[in-house]
Design a protein around this motif. Structure first.
Motif, PDB file in Angstrom:
ATOM      1  N   GLU A  69       0.835  -1.190  -0.023  1.00 57.71           N
ATOM      2  CA  GLU A  69       0.088   0.065   0.069  1.00 57.71           C
ATOM      3  C   GLU A  69       0.814   1.313  -0.087  1.00 57.71           C
ATOM      4  OE1 GLU A  69      -3.458  -0.270   0.127  1.00 57.71           O
ATOM      5  OE2 GLU A  69      -3.937   1.772   0.442  1.00 57.71           O
ATOM      6  N   GLY A  70       1.856   1.210   0.880  1.00 55.61           N
ATOM      7  CA  GLY A  70       2.854   2.417   0.878  1.00 55.61           C
ATOM      8  C   GLY A  70       3.528   2.722  -0.177  1.00 55.61           C
ATOM      9  N   SER A  71       4.295   1.526  -0.821  1.00 52.22           N
ATOM     10  CA  SER A  71       5.143   1.745  -1.964  1.00 52.22           C
ATOM     11  C   SER A  71       4.131   2.241  -3.055  1.00 52.22           C
ATOM     12  CB  SER A  71       5.462   0.069  -2.608  1.00 52.22           C
ATOM     13  OG  SER A  71       6.219  -0.536  -1.492  1.00 52.22           O
ATOM     14  N   MET A  72       2.901   1.836  -3.266  1.00 52.22           N
ATOM     15  CA  MET A  72       2.024   1.941  -4.363  1.00 52.22           C
ATOM     16  C   MET A  72       1.755   3.556  -4.069  1.00 52.22           C
ATOM     17  SD  MET A  72      -1.511   0.380  -5.002  1.00 52.22           S
ATOM     18  CE  MET A  72      -1.825  -0.643  -6.300  1.00 52.22           C
ATOM     19  N   LEU A  73       1.603   4.180  -3.063  1.00 55.61           N
ATOM     20  CA  LEU A  73       1.447   5.644  -2.926  1.00 55.61           C
ATOM     21  C   LEU A  73       2.450   6.347  -3.114  1.00 55.61           C
ATOM     22  CD1 LEU A  73      -0.952   7.201  -1.786  1.00 55.61           C
ATOM     23  CD2 LEU A  73       0.044   6.905   0.709  1.00 55.61           C
ATOM     24  N   VAL A  74       3.717   5.870  -2.765  1.00 58.24           N
ATOM     25  CA  VAL A  74       4.891   6.740  -3.115  1.00 58.24           C
ATOM     26  C   VAL A  74       5.106   6.852  -4.473  1.00 58.24           C
ATOM     27  CG1 VAL A  74       7.304   6.758  -2.743  1.00 58.24           C
ATOM     28  CG2 VAL A  74       5.956   6.369  -0.822  1.00 58.24           C
ATOM     29  N   ALA A  75       4.834   5.707  -5.111  1.00 59.88           N
ATOM     30  CA  ALA A  75       4.961   5.695  -6.651  1.00 59.88           C
ATOM     31  C   ALA A  75       4.297   6.394  -7.313  1.00 59.88           C
ATOM     32  CB  ALA A  75       5.009   4.215  -6.823  1.00 59.88           C
ATOM     33  N   ALA A  76       2.812   6.439  -6.820  1.00 60.33           N
ATOM     34  CA  ALA A  76       2.102   7.445  -7.495  1.00 60.33           C
ATOM     35  C   ALA A  76       2.111   8.626  -7.291  1.00 60.33           C
ATOM     36  CB  ALA A  76       0.550   7.190  -6.745  1.00 60.33           C
ATOM     37  N   PHE A  77       2.764   9.131  -6.103  1.00 59.15           N
ATOM     38  CA  PHE A  77       3.167  10.734  -6.128  1.00 59.15           C
ATOM     39  C   PHE A  77       4.284  10.929  -6.846  1.00 59.15           C
ATOM     40  CE2 PHE A  77       5.590  13.973  -4.364  1.00 59.15           C
ATOM     41  CZ  PHE A  77       4.908  14.873  -3.887  1.00 59.15           C
ATOM     42  N   PHE A  78       5.306   9.884  -6.891  1.00 58.40           N
ATOM     43  CA  PHE A  78       6.393  10.561  -7.679  1.00 58.40           C
ATOM     44  C   PHE A  78       6.276  10.355  -9.228  1.00 58.40           C
ATOM     45  CE2 PHE A  78       8.636  10.259  -3.940  1.00 58.40           C
ATOM     46  CZ  PHE A  78       9.660  11.115  -3.812  1.00 58.40           C
ATOM     47  N   ALA A  79       5.254   9.514  -9.720  1.00 54.46           N
ATOM     48  CA  ALA A  79       4.900   9.649 -11.022  1.00 54.46           C
ATOM     49  C   ALA A  79       4.319  10.940 -11.606  1.00 54.46           C
ATOM     50  CB  ALA A  79       3.852   8.652 -11.152  1.00 54.46           C
ATOM     51  N   VAL A  80       3.513  11.601 -10.634  1.00 51.44           N
ATOM     52  CA  VAL A  80       2.912  12.863 -10.832  1.00 51.44           C
ATOM     53  C   VAL A  80       4.076  13.992 -11.069  1.00 51.44           C
ATOM     54  CG1 VAL A  80       1.444  14.962  -9.824  1.00 51.44           C
ATOM     55  CG2 VAL A  80       0.471  12.495 -10.071  1.00 51.44           C
ATOM     56  N   LEU A  81       4.829  13.750  -9.984  1.00 53.68           N
ATOM     57  CA  LEU A  81       6.198  14.735  -9.861  1.00 53.68           C
ATOM     58  C   LEU A  81       7.062  14.805 -10.993  1.00 53.68           C
ATOM     59  CD1 LEU A  81       7.396  16.673  -7.663  1.00 53.68           C
ATOM     60  CD2 LEU A  81       9.024  14.914  -7.223  1.00 53.68           C
ATOM     61  N   GLY A  82       7.391  13.526 -11.383  1.00 53.67           N
ATOM     62  CA  GLY A  82       8.071  13.383 -12.529  1.00 53.67           C
ATOM     63  C   GLY A  82       7.443  13.690 -14.078  1.00 53.67           C
ATOM     64  N   SER A  83       6.337  13.461 -14.185  1.00 51.79           N
ATOM     65  CA  SER A  83       5.619  13.726 -15.192  1.00 51.79           C
ATOM     66  C   SER A  83       5.121  15.320 -15.137  1.00 51.79           C
ATOM     67  CB  SER A  83       4.273  13.080 -15.133  1.00 51.79           C
ATOM     68  OG  SER A  83       3.386  13.197 -16.370  1.00 51.79           O
ATOM     69  N   ILE A 122       7.308  17.774 -13.734  1.00 51.25           N
ATOM     70  CA  ILE A 122       8.616  18.461 -14.051  1.00 51.25           C
ATOM     71  C   ILE A 122       9.073  18.507 -15.341  1.00 51.25           C
ATOM     72  CG2 ILE A 122      11.150  18.505 -13.377  1.00 51.25           C
ATOM     73  CD1 ILE A 122      10.292  17.513 -10.566  1.00 51.25           C
ATOM     74  N   PHE A 123       9.003  17.325 -16.165  1.00 53.44           N
ATOM     75  CA  PHE A 123       9.439  17.050 -17.370  1.00 53.44           C
ATOM     76  C   PHE A 123       8.456  16.893 -18.480  1.00 53.44           C
ATOM     77  CE2 PHE A 123      12.591  15.199 -14.513  1.00 53.44           C
ATOM     78  CZ  PHE A 123      13.734  15.836 -14.811  1.00 53.44           C
ATOM     79  N   SER A 124       7.187  17.265 -18.019  1.00 53.69           N
ATOM     80  CA  SER A 124       6.059  16.859 -18.921  1.00 53.69           C
ATOM     81  C   SER A 124       6.202  15.650 -19.912  1.00 53.69           C
ATOM     82  CB  SER A 124       5.904  18.176 -19.863  1.00 53.69           C
ATOM     83  OG  SER A 124       5.186  19.187 -19.148  1.00 53.69           O
ATOM     84  N   THR A 174      -3.132  18.559  -9.272  1.00 54.10           N
ATOM     85  CA  THR A 174      -3.247  18.198 -10.691  1.00 54.10           C
ATOM     86  C   THR A 174      -2.665  19.445 -11.622  1.00 54.10           C
ATOM     87  OG1 THR A 174      -4.733  17.484 -12.212  1.00 54.10           O
ATOM     88  CG2 THR A 174      -5.917  18.909 -10.889  1.00 54.10           C
ATOM     89  N   SER A 175      -2.512  19.201 -12.740  1.00 50.74           N
ATOM     90  CA  SER A 175      -1.866  20.183 -13.617  1.00 50.74           C
ATOM     91  C   SER A 175      -1.834  19.892 -14.832  1.00 50.74           C
ATOM     92  CB  SER A 175      -0.447  20.484 -13.091  1.00 50.74           C
ATOM     93  OG  SER A 175       0.166  21.179 -14.100  1.00 50.74           O
ATOM     94  N   ASP A 176      -2.005  20.861 -15.976  1.00 54.95           N
ATOM     95  CA  ASP A 176      -1.895  20.653 -17.418  1.00 54.95           C
ATOM     96  C   ASP A 176      -0.626  19.943 -17.721  1.00 54.95           C
ATOM     97  OD1 ASP A 176      -4.767  21.157 -17.569  1.00 54.95           O
ATOM     98  OD2 ASP A 176      -4.409  23.290 -18.153  1.00 54.95           O
ATOM     99  N   LYS A 177       0.284  20.410 -17.025  1.00 58.88           N
ATOM    100  CA  LYS A 177       1.707  20.014 -17.240  1.00 58.88           C
ATOM    101  C   LYS A 177       2.058  18.595 -17.262  1.00 58.88           C
ATOM    102  CE  LYS A 177       5.434  22.412 -16.285  1.00 58.88           C
ATOM    103  NZ  LYS A 177       6.153  23.226 -15.511  1.00 58.88           N
ATOM    104  N   ILE A 178       0.964  17.823 -16.464  1.00 60.78           N
ATOM    105  CA  ILE A 178       1.346  16.627 -16.158  1.00 60.78           C
ATOM    106  C   ILE A 178       0.894  15.709 -17.519  1.00 60.78           C
ATOM    107  CG2 ILE A 178       0.700  14.453 -14.873  1.00 60.78           C
ATOM    108  CD1 ILE A 178      -0.064  16.165 -12.553  1.00 60.78           C
ATOM    109  N   GLN A 179       1.866  14.798 -17.982  1.00 58.79           N
ATOM    110  CA  GLN A 179       1.485  14.150 -19.093  1.00 58.79           C
ATOM    111  C   GLN A 179       1.000  12.743 -18.728  1.00 58.79           C
ATOM    112  OE1 GLN A 179       4.673  12.732 -21.927  1.00 58.79           O
ATOM    113  NE2 GLN A 179       3.281  13.354 -23.588  1.00 58.79           N
ATOM    114  N   GLN A 180      -0.085  12.407 -19.462  1.00 59.64           N
ATOM    115  CA  GLN A 180      -0.744  10.953 -18.979  1.00 59.64           C
ATOM    116  C   GLN A 180       0.022   9.885 -19.598  1.00 59.64           C
ATOM    117  OE1 GLN A 180      -4.786  11.337 -20.046  1.00 59.64           O
ATOM    118  NE2 GLN A 180      -5.452   9.827 -18.687  1.00 59.64           N
TER     119      GLN A 180
END
Lengths: 295, 345
Positions: free
Chosen positions: A35-49, A51-53, A114-120
């Motif tokens: 549960e914790g790993s998933m949550l951390v990963a989800a956060f950093f996915a948003v962060l990485g996406s 920052i670099f779009s 959430t932000s438009d800069k995040i790429q899906q």
């Protein structure tokens, strides 16, 4: 059709950590920090996406974060032989607090970002397939990736030496060490593979079909995966069956909501089924024992 | 050095170490660690009302901590405190919204009794199955947690849905069932006296009663305890039921004292915190009391730190988790060291 599609979508979330967790269980370690790993990963996915779009960077960030998180788990539980429950729960609490802290500190928001800069992560469009459109088309690429991973897992699990090493590390690690294979290394491998899978699943959670991070957004999905792993008890087929059952119930519940029914009721059923199965198993085996003792 | 003393030392050092790391993290927020911790302590213990709030925060942690401690102490793993807490809290709240006009003193007694009974029953089931049919109690209690939580969430969104605004809660329970708040500024309520009695009973049971000694022997040396005539099965079920009763009491007090209704998120991980606390101090009830007090101080103070210094309150939670991990690492290292010394000696 709607239920089918949403089953597939939730299934991916649970299936990846369930498969990873199945292997760590085979080496003798129930990983309860999913549960914790998933949550951390989800956060950093948003962060990485963000920052670099780029969703690639999102995925990369998610996997790295999950690896770091799982390495902490591995260091404590494998090297120091600490109690998996203490460390696992501590990490789950850590993940929840850490992601909220980072949300506040980096983005200055309290509950969600959430932000438009995040790429899906892109969807796969296979062209016009006629009646098969609904069945195959426009799923996230992670869905197809998961399919490949499942097949790969099945093969490795039962046809390769690595698959046997995993089971040996759990059943008799001394024998494995004597045979010249480091059980420590096998355990670490299983934890790292699990970390990558959970990382992908976390990224799928936040930038897969939405582009958002909410606090505590894993919402028990990691625990469902752990439940499936426990039910499967290291067996590939049973783990898959449990996962599909959970995924279906989850999706069914969500679609029943439109009829005014409450998804929490359907979500109870897989757990009730597991409890019933466990009791049945227990009663049967203890009866068998009683008969044997009489003879 | 005695085992107990060594453990105590490890806990103290680990907490200090975690506080140092936390202090370094505060520098990121341009806050001096000394100021930060000063505000934390003042925020938790600065005046009467803050002390009240800190104690209110301590109640569910200490009860679930002892719940876990007592079952693990006897060698049966109750991972299900969360479920027992939820189910008991819900049933008590359901009773409170359904029946009116019962005399207050009787209603209070009834509420506590029902809550304890529900918690105990929900724990008895896995305990009985474990002892009778050897079903793994860890797996069972995890499943029962989910069942209880989904069930109560279903009820609060369905049949027992509130008609008073906010979703995900039951209506406010009958006033006759309220443990009154001692002061309007804090959550501390007269229910705390029930908790104190329960804690005292459990400490007596675990440390001074014959039963507690039997449990400890069951965990440390099962064969010896069987030889000594300990009834394994009965003791295990008993430990499990008492454990569930405590968790149930935690939920009951949250409903009857703190919120006067049942909420979906009524226990944001109290029982998990209680569990790691209990494991950290090796199931010692006095240790549970001390560490849950420290935890409550940190969490109450953390709120103040966010308000005054702008440091997210989650930071103290992180410090706490780090402390737990350091303690665990410390135990492992000291065990390894002492094993090595024995081998060499």
């Amino acid at each position: 059709m709607y239920i089918y599609r949403s089953t597939i979508n939730t299934l991916v979330l649970i299936l990846l950590p369930a498969l990873g967790g199945m292997w760590t269980l085979q080496t003798g370690m129930l990983n309860i920090s999913q549960e914790g790993s998933m949550l951390v990963a989800a956060f950093f996915a948003v962060l990485g996406s963000y920052i670099f779009s780029s969703f690639w960077m999102g995925l990369l960030f998610a996997i790295i974060a999950s690896l770091v998180f799982n390495l902490i788990y591995a260091f404590f539980c494998v090297n120091l032989r600490a109690n998996i429950w203490v460390i696992g729960m501590a990490l789950n609490i850590l993940a929840s607090s850490l992601t909220i802290l980072l949300l506040k500190s980096i983005f200055g928001v309290k509950g969600s970002f959430t932000s438009d800069k995040i790429q899906q992560i892109p969807f796969v469009h296979l062209g016009n397939l006629g009646i098969f459109n609904g069945i195959f088309n426009d799923f996230s690429s992670i869905v197809w990736l998961t399919l490949i991973i499942v097949i790969l897992f099945k093969y490795i699990d039962s046809h390769t030496t690595f698959g046997f090493h995993l089971k040996a590390a759990g059943k008799n690690w001394r024998a494995l060490d004597t045979a010249g294979v480091s059980s420590l290394k096998v355990r670490y491998m299983s934890i790292l593979i699990n970390a990558v899978l959970v990382g992908i699943s976390g990224a799928y959670l936040s930038i897969g079909y939405l582009k958002i991070f909410n606090k505590d957004m894993s919402a028990g999905r990691g625990w469902i995966a752990v439940a499936a792993v426990i039910f499967g008890n290291g067996n590939f087929t049973w783990t898959i069956i449990a996962t599909v059952a959970f995924g279906f119930m989850d999706a069914l519940g969500i679609s029943l909501q439109t009829y005014g029914l409450n998804s929490n009721l359907t979500l109870m059923f897989p757990y009730l089924a597991i409890v019933a199965a466990l009791i049945y198993q227990g009663v049967k085996s203890s009866k068998k024992k009683a008969i044997e003792e009489k003879q | 050095m005695s085992e107990k003393y060594r453990r105590f030392l490890i806990v103290v050092i680990s907490f200090l170490l975690a506080l140092v790391v936390g202090g370094l993290l505060m520098l990121f927020y341009k806050v001096s660690p000394i100021d930060g911790y000063k505000i934390m302590i003042l925020g938790a213990l600065g005046n009467k009302y803050m002390i009240y709030s800190t104690f209110a925060r301590m109640v569910p942690i200490i009860l679930t901590g002892l719940a876990v401690a007592i079952s693990f102490h006897a060698g049966i793993w109750n991972i299900g405190a969360q479920g027992q807490l939820y189910l008991a809290a819900f049933v008590v709240a359901a009773m409170g919204v359904s029946f009116h006009g019962v005399p207050t003193a009787m209603y209070l007694l009834l509420g506590v009794a029902v809550g304890i009974a529900v918690g105990g029953l929900w724990a008895w089931l896995p305990g009985y199955l474990r002892v009778k049919y050897n079903v793994n109690e860890v797996v069972l209690t995890i499943m029962l947690n989910s069942i209880a939580i989904y069930f109560t969430t279903y009820m609060t969104n369905g049949p027992f849905r509130t008609s008073q605004g906010s979703l995900g809660a039951t209506n406010v329970i009958d006033k006759g069932m309220w443990f009154r708040h001692i002061n309007p500024l804090s959550n501390l309520n007269t229910g705390v006296f029930v908790a104190i009695v329960a804690v005292a009973l459990i400490v007596y049971l675990m440390l001074f009663a014959k039963r507690g000694y039997e449990w400890k022997m069951m965990r440390l040396n099962p064969r010896f305890s069987i030889y000594g005539g300990v009834s394994f099965k009965r003791n295990m079920i008993l430990a499990m039921v008492i454990s569930g009763m405590l968790a149930g009491l935690a939920g009951t007090l949250l409903v009857m004292g703190d919120y006067h209704r049942f909420l979906n998120g009524i226990s944001p991980g109290y029982s998990w915190t209680g569990m790691i606390l209990a494991m950290m101090v090796n199931y010692d009830p006095i240790g549970v009391i001390i560490t849950s007090f420290m935890y409550a101080v940190m969490i109450s103070g953390g709120l103040k730190m966010e308000l005054i210094l702008g440091i997210p309150q989650e930071l103290v939670q992180i410090i706490f988790v780090l402390a737990v991990m350091f303690v665990t690492a410390g135990y492992s290292l000291s065990n390894k060291l002492s094993n090595r010394m024995q081998e060499e000696g």
